[in-house]
Design a protein around this motif. Sequence first.
Motif, PDB file in Angstrom:
ATOM      1  N   VAL A  37      -3.356 -16.775 -14.662  1.00  0.00           N
ATOM      2  CA  VAL A  37      -4.721 -17.300 -14.620  1.00  0.00           C
ATOM      3  C   VAL A  37      -4.708 -18.803 -14.889  1.00  0.00           C
ATOM      4  O   VAL A  37      -5.435 -19.570 -14.254  1.00  0.00           O
ATOM      5  CB  VAL A  37      -5.620 -16.551 -15.628  1.00  0.00           C
ATOM      6  N   GLY A  38      -3.867 -19.232 -15.816  1.00  0.00           N
ATOM      7  CA  GLY A  38      -3.761 -20.662 -16.113  1.00  0.00           C
ATOM      8  C   GLY A  38      -3.280 -21.463 -14.920  1.00  0.00           C
ATOM      9  O   GLY A  38      -3.758 -22.570 -14.665  1.00  0.00           O
ATOM     10  N   ALA A  39      -2.347 -20.917 -14.164  1.00  0.00           N
ATOM     11  CA  ALA A  39      -1.860 -21.609 -12.968  1.00  0.00           C
ATOM     12  C   ALA A  39      -2.974 -21.743 -11.940  1.00  0.00           C
ATOM     13  O   ALA A  39      -3.131 -22.797 -11.305  1.00  0.00           O
ATOM     14  CB  ALA A  39      -0.670 -20.865 -12.372  1.00  0.00           C
ATOM     15  N   ALA A  40      -3.772 -20.707 -11.777  1.00  0.00           N
ATOM     16  CA  ALA A  40      -4.905 -20.777 -10.849  1.00  0.00           C
ATOM     17  C   ALA A  40      -5.945 -21.769 -11.359  1.00  0.00           C
ATOM     18  O   ALA A  40      -6.529 -22.532 -10.584  1.00  0.00           O
ATOM     19  CB  ALA A  40      -5.524 -19.396 -10.667  1.00  0.00           C
ATOM     20  N   PHE A  41      -6.160 -21.781 -12.670  1.00  0.00           N
ATOM     21  CA  PHE A  41      -7.127 -22.698 -13.278  1.00  0.00           C
ATOM     22  C   PHE A  41      -6.677 -24.145 -13.111  1.00  0.00           C
ATOM     23  O   PHE A  41      -7.510 -25.044 -12.976  1.00  0.00           O
ATOM     24  CB  PHE A  41      -7.290 -22.331 -14.754  1.00  0.00           C
ATOM     25  N   THR A  42      -5.376 -24.378 -13.093  1.00  0.00           N
ATOM     26  CA  THR A  42      -4.843 -25.734 -12.917  1.00  0.00           C
ATOM     27  C   THR A  42      -5.285 -26.324 -11.586  1.00  0.00           C
ATOM     28  O   THR A  42      -5.619 -27.510 -11.514  1.00  0.00           O
ATOM     29  CB  THR A  42      -3.303 -25.712 -13.004  1.00  0.00           C
ATOM     30  N   GLY A  43      -5.302 -25.522 -10.529  1.00  0.00           N
ATOM     31  CA  GLY A  43      -5.760 -26.009  -9.232  1.00  0.00           C
ATOM     32  C   GLY A  43      -7.206 -26.464  -9.276  1.00  0.00           C
ATOM     33  O   GLY A  43      -7.572 -27.497  -8.701  1.00  0.00           O
ATOM     34  N   ILE A  44      -8.036 -25.706  -9.991  1.00  0.00           N
ATOM     35  CA  ILE A  44      -9.444 -26.075 -10.131  1.00  0.00           C
ATOM     36  C   ILE A  44      -9.575 -27.379 -10.911  1.00  0.00           C
ATOM     37  O   ILE A  44     -10.329 -28.280 -10.536  1.00  0.00           O
ATOM     38  CB  ILE A  44     -10.225 -24.939 -10.825  1.00  0.00           C
ATOM     39  N   VAL A  45      -8.832 -27.490 -12.006  1.00  0.00           N
ATOM     40  CA  VAL A  45      -8.900 -28.707 -12.829  1.00  0.00           C
ATOM     41  C   VAL A  45      -8.381 -29.907 -12.053  1.00  0.00           C
ATOM     42  O   VAL A  45      -8.971 -30.995 -12.108  1.00  0.00           O
ATOM     43  CB  VAL A  45      -8.129 -28.514 -14.152  1.00  0.00           C
ATOM     44  N   VAL A 105      -7.227 -33.354 -21.126  1.00  0.00           N
ATOM     45  CA  VAL A 105      -8.443 -33.327 -21.935  1.00  0.00           C
ATOM     46  C   VAL A 105      -9.436 -32.316 -21.358  1.00  0.00           C
ATOM     47  O   VAL A 105     -10.056 -31.552 -22.106  1.00  0.00           O
ATOM     48  CB  VAL A 105      -9.067 -34.738 -22.025  1.00  0.00           C
ATOM     49  N   ILE A 106      -9.555 -32.285 -20.032  1.00  0.00           N
ATOM     50  CA  ILE A 106     -10.478 -31.337 -19.406  1.00  0.00           C
ATOM     51  C   ILE A 106     -10.029 -29.902 -19.651  1.00  0.00           C
ATOM     52  O   ILE A 106     -10.837 -29.033 -19.997  1.00  0.00           O
ATOM     53  CB  ILE A 106     -10.617 -31.619 -17.902  1.00  0.00           C
ATOM     54  N   VAL A 107      -8.749 -29.623 -19.485  1.00  0.00           N
ATOM     55  CA  VAL A 107      -8.237 -28.268 -19.726  1.00  0.00           C
ATOM     56  C   VAL A 107      -8.452 -27.892 -21.195  1.00  0.00           C
ATOM     57  O   VAL A 107      -8.912 -26.788 -21.500  1.00  0.00           O
ATOM     58  CB  VAL A 107      -6.744 -28.155 -19.349  1.00  0.00           C
ATOM     59  N   GLY A 108      -8.144 -28.801 -22.100  1.00  0.00           N
ATOM     60  CA  GLY A 108      -8.364 -28.530 -23.525  1.00  0.00           C
ATOM     61  C   GLY A 108      -9.820 -28.246 -23.830  1.00  0.00           C
ATOM     62  O   GLY A 108     -10.149 -27.324 -24.582  1.00  0.00           O
ATOM     63  N   PHE A 109     -10.714 -29.031 -23.225  1.00  0.00           N
ATOM     64  CA  PHE A 109     -12.146 -28.847 -23.437  1.00  0.00           C
ATOM     65  C   PHE A 109     -12.605 -27.492 -22.875  1.00  0.00           C
ATOM     66  O   PHE A 109     -13.351 -26.761 -23.523  1.00  0.00           O
ATOM     67  CB  PHE A 109     -12.908 -29.995 -22.766  1.00  0.00           C
ATOM     68  N   ALA A 110     -12.138 -27.163 -21.681  1.00  0.00           N
ATOM     69  CA  ALA A 110     -12.513 -25.886 -21.060  1.00  0.00           C
ATOM     70  C   ALA A 110     -11.984 -24.710 -21.877  1.00  0.00           C
ATOM     71  O   ALA A 110     -12.706 -23.727 -22.102  1.00  0.00           O
ATOM     72  CB  ALA A 110     -11.992 -25.830 -19.623  1.00  0.00           C
ATOM     73  N   VAL A 111     -10.747 -24.782 -22.327  1.00  0.00           N
ATOM     74  CA  VAL A 111     -10.170 -23.703 -23.133  1.00  0.00           C
ATOM     75  C   VAL A 111     -10.917 -23.581 -24.460  1.00  0.00           C
ATOM     76  O   VAL A 111     -11.191 -22.477 -24.929  1.00  0.00           O
ATOM     77  CB  VAL A 111      -8.662 -23.923 -23.362  1.00  0.00           C
TER      78      VAL A 111
END
Length: 158
Positions: A37-45, A105-111
Amino acid sequence: MSDDQISIKSKTPKWLLDFQAFIMRGNVIDLAVGIIVGAAFTGIVNSLVKDILNPVIGLIVGGIDFSNIFITLKGQHVQTLAEAQKIGAVTLNVGVFLNAVIQFVIVGFAVFWFVRILNKFYISTKKKEAEAPKKPSNEEVLLGEIRDALVAQSKNNS
């Protein structure tokens, strides 16, 4: 039988059995799902940073494209990073690093928000479970009826 006797008789190595037990534990499977899921989320970020945030930030700071902020260490200096890479110049890619920091920062904020929402949901579920009165078991109900019958019988005999 001891472990030594079992491992001698078994054709499967003990380390393989240990690995199988490790891999089948629930938290390892959860971790694997999280990575996928994190790998898929990386594409979005990446798209969010590259296609939405960087243009807005670049507009605010005067039209600067972060991905083209670089320092040429060796070779001919050109206008864009793509041109520098094409001619084989050695560059220090400050803009690419800034993009990575923004993504982090965006990934950290989203998580953070995702975990916060899950925690609130989890806590509210636990509160509902704690607030809900537990129904007595069948044995408790039966014992209560027996007690009440004995009390009633002792009052009648008095």
